[in-house]
Design an enzyme around this catalytic site. Structure first.
Site, short mmCIF file in Angstrom:
data_model
loop_
_atom_site.label_atom_id
_atom_site.label_comp_id
_atom_site.label_asym_id
_atom_site.label_seq_id
_atom_site.Cartn_x
_atom_site.Cartn_y
_atom_site.Cartn_z
N ILE A 108 0.85 -1.27 0.11
CA ILE A 108 0.18 0.05 0.59
C ILE A 108 1.21 1.29 -0.07
CG2 ILE A 108 -0.40 0.03 2.06
CD1 ILE A 108 -3.34 1.26 1.91
N ILE A 139 5.15 -1.02 2.45
CA ILE A 139 4.48 0.24 2.25
C ILE A 139 5.61 0.63 1.65
CG2 ILE A 139 4.33 2.18 3.86
CD1 ILE A 139 2.33 0.72 5.27
N LYS A 140 4.65 1.29 0.32
CA LYS A 140 5.39 1.99 -0.80
C LYS A 140 5.49 3.31 -0.88
CE LYS A 140 3.84 0.79 -5.03
NZ LYS A 140 3.24 0.18 -5.91
N ILE A 141 7.08 3.52 -0.76
CA ILE A 141 7.60 4.58 -1.04
C ILE A 141 8.26 5.31 -1.91
CG2 ILE A 141 9.36 6.57 0.64
CD1 ILE A 141 8.86 5.25 3.32
#
Length: 371
Positions: A108, A139-141
């Site tokens: 996400i 976690i997408k960064i």
């Protein structure tokens, strides 16, 4: 189970679906894809959520409940998306357990509007991690300059990260550096390094789209002969960088402490040019210990007629470099290509995020008008 997808998995490629919706979850289709297509992971982005929310009625009840609670648009988006991702994590949990945490992952993304704000990105990453509360979450960064320190600090907290929107080789070096620095922070803070995982999402098809456009503008026979070759060559050289980076004393010290390498993930693998084979960004990037995240259409194409002919990457570094040298010789400015793609990448996700907020705002207003 598709024999072609099984062959791909057996070659060391983790097959992830680049799609998620409540319909996929609630109809059992996502669970079916695990059995039928060897799917062991899911990636999402604002575009995917915008499409799911615009088309699906399965969100109506939750929107109505949140409207009754007086939730604003940002809160509703947060609740809807984290609910889907949490439920997908539960479906993927068997793949997570079977792979010792390597696969079974669901990603996400932090809001794209935060891409150039380190502090806000880190706060968002922590909030999403805590809200979903599943060990198989990523976690997408984005791999922006401002994203790098947020990646490092999140990893230092023990949060597993999918670094997204990587186009260029220099940027990729910075991503790997941010990963290792984050692991060192985690180690020094007493975190269990074996529980921290990461992938680096290297975008493929968009490189061809941009460079092909420039080659056609140049128009020479030499330039036109290079169409459709840059995306794979760029990814192959990224793998070369990966193989070189995760070696040496610095990495060995982390590996001995239980650290996992940051696997390369091939993203944007749907073929946009109908003149090209529709499975080329899968077949041509087969290499052990990698991830290929595919839109459903690409996955079905590969299940139908994709070919696995062994490792297509590790022995192709020189050939890939030759392609990039030829591109330079005909007048393609690689650095300018990458700068353009990075800017467009963030802008596209920001546009999708705005569409998502607008869609949810309309649904929220409709729910309140009916109450």
């Amino acid at each position: 189970m598709s024999d072609r997808m099984k062959a791909l998995a057996d070659a060391g490629v983790s097959i992830w679906l680049d799609d998620l919706s409540r319909e996929l979850i609630e109809t059992g289709r996502l669970a079916d894809l695990m059995k039928e297509r060897s799917v062991v992971g899911v990636t999402t982005n604002p575009s995917i959520f915008a499409a799911a929310l615009a088309e699906g009625e399965r969100y109506d009840d939750q929107v109505r409940d949140l409207a009754a609670e007086g939730a604003d648009v940002d809160t509703v988006v947060f609740e809807l998306t984290t609910t889907d991702v949490r439920n997908a994590c539960d479906i993927m949990r068997p793949a997570y357990d079977a792979s010792d945490g390597v696969d079974g992952r669901v990603s996400i993304e932090v809001a794209p509007t935060l891409a150039f704000d380190t502090t806000a990105t880190l706060e968002s990453a922590r909030a999403l991690w805590n809200e979903v509360d599943r060990p198989n979450l990523f976690i997408k960064i984005p791999a922006t300059t401002e994203g790098a320190p947020a990646i490092t600090d999140a990893l230092g907290d023990g949060i597993s990260i999918n670094v997204t929107l990587i186009f260029g080789l220099e940027r990729y070096q910075g991503v790997m550096e941010a990963y290792v620095t984050g692991l060192e922070k985690a180690r020094d803070a007493g975190q269990d390094l074996s529980s921290i995982h990461s992938v680096a999402s290297f975008f493929v098809s968009r490189v061809d789209t941009e460079i092909d456009k420039r080659l056609e503008n140049i128009g020479s026979a030499e330039a036109l002969a290079l169409r459709g070759k840059a995306g794979v060559a760029n990814a192959v050289l990224a793998h070369k960088a990966y193989s070189e980076f995760f070696a040496g004393d610095r990495w060995e010290a982390l590996a001995e402490a239980g650290a996992n390498t940051q696997r390369p993930l091939w993203a944007s693998t749907g073929v946009k040019n109908p003149d090209y084979p529709d499975t080329m960004y899968v077949s041509d990037l087969v290499v052990p210990n990698s991830v290929n995240t595919m839109p459903g259409k690409t996955m079905e194409a590969f299940a139908d007629h994709g070919e696995v002919t062994g490792d297509m990457v590790s022995g192709s570094y020189d050939r890939a470099q030759q392609v990039m040298d030829q591109l330079s010789e005909v007048g393609v400015d690689y650095d300018d290509v990458i700068a353009t793609l990075e800017q467009e990448g963030v802008e596209k996700f920001e546009k999708s995020w705005a569409e998502l907020l607008e869609t949810v705002g309309d649904q929220l207003e409709a729910a309140r008008s009916r109450s």
